[in-house]
Write an enzyme that holds these catalytic residues in place. Structure first.
Site, PDB file in Angstrom:
ATOM      1  N   ASN A   1      70.487  98.294  47.208  1.00 38.30           N
ATOM      2  CA  ASN A   1      70.391  98.816  45.840  1.00 38.30           C
ATOM      3  C   ASN A   1      70.908  97.733  44.902  1.00 38.30           C
ATOM      4  O   ASN A   1      72.105  97.473  44.854  1.00 38.30           O
ATOM      5  CB  ASN A   1      71.243 100.089  45.711  1.00 38.30           C
TER       6      ASN A   1
ATOM      7  N   LYS B   1      70.911  97.765  41.685  1.00 35.74           N
ATOM      8  CA  LYS B   1      71.432  98.276  40.407  1.00 35.74           C
ATOM      9  C   LYS B   1      70.799  97.477  39.249  1.00 35.74           C
ATOM     10  O   LYS B   1      69.634  97.130  39.344  1.00 35.74           O
ATOM     11  CB  LYS B   1      72.958  98.213  40.396  1.00 35.74           C
TER      12      LYS B   1
ATOM     13  N   HIS C   1      71.939 108.801  42.656  1.00 35.25           N
ATOM     14  CA  HIS C   1      73.028 107.838  42.884  1.00 35.25           C
ATOM     15  C   HIS C   1      74.221 108.230  42.006  1.00 35.25           C
ATOM     16  O   HIS C   1      74.052 108.712  40.891  1.00 35.25           O
ATOM     17  CB  HIS C   1      72.545 106.431  42.544  1.00 35.25           C
TER      18      HIS C   1
ATOM     19  N   GLU D   1      76.107 106.565  40.219  1.00 33.78           N
ATOM     20  CA  GLU D   1      76.126 105.947  38.880  1.00 33.78           C
ATOM     21  C   GLU D   1      75.183 106.683  37.935  1.00 33.78           C
ATOM     22  O   GLU D   1      75.450 106.779  36.736  1.00 33.78           O
ATOM     23  CB  GLU D   1      75.789 104.451  38.983  1.00 33.78           C
TER      24      GLU D   1
ATOM     25  N   GLU E   1      77.474 108.507  50.125  1.00 37.89           N
ATOM     26  CA  GLU E   1      78.137 107.407  49.434  1.00 37.89           C
ATOM     27  C   GLU E   1      79.409 107.926  48.770  1.00 37.89           C
ATOM     28  O   GLU E   1      79.356 108.442  47.635  1.00 37.89           O
ATOM     29  CB  GLU E   1      77.218 106.828  48.361  1.00 37.89           C
TER      30      GLU E   1
ATOM     31  N   GLY F   1      81.386  99.758  45.429  1.00 38.41           N
ATOM     32  CA  GLY F   1      81.745  98.602  44.620  1.00 38.41           C
ATOM     33  C   GLY F   1      83.234  98.337  44.556  1.00 38.41           C
ATOM     34  O   GLY F   1      83.691  97.541  43.730  1.00 38.41           O
TER      35      GLY F   1
ATOM     36  N   SER G   1      80.550  99.786  49.824  1.00 36.72           N
ATOM     37  CA  SER G   1      81.161  98.513  50.232  1.00 36.72           C
ATOM     38  C   SER G   1      80.798  98.101  51.650  1.00 36.72           C
ATOM     39  O   SER G   1      81.644  97.599  52.398  1.00 36.72           O
ATOM     40  CB  SER G   1      82.685  98.569  50.044  1.00 36.72           C
TER      41      SER G   1
HETATM   42  C1  PEP Z   1      75.476 101.333  46.094  1.00 38.25           C
HETATM   43  O1  PEP Z   1      75.114 100.732  45.102  1.00 38.25           O
HETATM   44  O2  PEP Z   1      74.880 102.351  46.443  1.00 38.25           O
HETATM   45  C2  PEP Z   1      76.620 100.805  46.845  1.00 38.25           C
HETATM   46  C3  PEP Z   1      76.992 101.442  47.932  1.00 38.25           C
HETATM   47  O3  PEP Z   1      77.226  99.664  46.368  1.00 38.25           O
HETATM   48  P1  PEP Z   1      78.275  98.716  47.167  1.00 38.25           P
HETATM   49  O4  PEP Z   1      77.689  98.423  48.507  1.00 38.25           O
HETATM   50  O5  PEP Z   1      78.400  97.503  46.317  1.00 38.25           O
HETATM   51  O6  PEP Z   1      79.561  99.479  47.287  1.00 38.25           O
END
Ligand code: PEP
Length: 266
Positions: free
Chosen positions: A17, A19, A106, A108, A175, A181, A221
């Site tokens: 992803n 973003k 998601h 976000e 998630e 992040g 992460s």
């Molecule tokens: C994501 O954007 O869904 C995500 C899990 O980001 P990251 O791997 O950077 O934590």
């Protein structure tokens, strides 16, 4: 049949992803670099790889990807097929551009753009009906985990957010918001506990057979350092990866780890 054997019958996904990252030039450079280092042999049939890029980079990604087996997806697609929804992209627009893969819900989108379980459900139902494959994201915040609300939150997000009918083009991504992040990956114990809970809940929403087939990805992460331990878990069927998917070397390593996990299952 052992639990491990059931796990290995499920598809495995390595999905990036991006973003709000990846100009068209950066997208081109990423795929050029990925092509030169991509595993030479065919990927196992059950292994899917994907990148969710910016809508403005879709055509570049589809072109420069060439014959790499990497699907290209969109991070947000509306449930209506057209109309007065300023700033949104419709399913028919995505299909016309050559995209049949979408992320929904998601954290976000939930945190910054008002996505709710109800709107996420409308998106996923509409997109599945239009033929898309959908990765539908769920996960608890840090406060919810600290207040021992993780299972209640996941149950609500599943019951109120997932489509009423099962589809074999539906994928769930767990998630934990506190892990996205932040560099704080869930431990294998935390991940397996949440994934097993999600699978059991899916069995009550659909049925046991559907729940056994439905891939549940872990996101938060993920890096090549932590991924193999997560892939070894019986209820983890791959990863949804933000930061580590932006660099061709680390994304390629994650794919190699997915190949390894698929092969060790055969
Ligand atoms: C994501 O954007 O869904 C995500 C899990 O980001 P990251 O791997 O950077 O934590």
């Amino acid at each position: 049949m052992s639990e491990r054997r059931l796990f290995r019958r499920r598809a495995l996904w390595i999905a990036g992803n991006w973003k709000m990252n990846g100009t068209r030039a950066e997208t081109q450079a990423f795929f050029d670099a990925l092509k030169s280092s991509f595993p030479k042999s065919d990927l196992p049939a059950a292994l899917h790889t994907a990148i969710f890029v910016s809508p403005l980079s879709i055509d570049r990604a589809l072109t420069v990807r060439g014959d790499l087996p990497v699907e290209i997806g969109l991070q947000n697609v509306h449930f209506e097929s057209k109309g007065a929804y300023t700033g949104e992209i419709s399913g028919p627009m995505a299909l016309e551009a050559g995209v049949k893969l979408a992320l929904v819900g998601h954290s976000e989108r939930r945190q910054y753009f008002g996505e709710t379980d109800a709107t996420a459900k409308r998106r996923t139902e509409s997109l599945l009906a239009q033929g898309f494959t959908v990765i539908h994201c769920i996960g608890e915040t840090k406060t919810e985990r600290l207040e021992n609300q993780t299972e209640n939150v996941l149950a609500r997000q599943i019951d109120d957010g997932l489509p009423t009918e099962y589809s074999d083009r539906l994928i769930v991504a767990y998630e934990p918001v506190w892990a996205i992040g932040t560099g704080l990956t869930a431990t294998p114990e935390q991940a397996e506990e949440a994934h097993a809970f999600i699978r059991a809940r899916l069995a009550t929403c659909y049925n046991r057979e559907a729940a056994e087939k439905l891939p549940i990805l872990y996101g938060g992460s993920v890096t090549p350092e932590v991924f193999p331990a997560l892939l070894a878990l019986p209820n983890v069927d791959g990863g949804l990866v933000g930061g580590a998917s932006l660099k061709p070397e680390s994304f390629r390593t994650l794919i190699e780890q997915g190949v390894e996990a698929s092969r060790s299952a055969e």
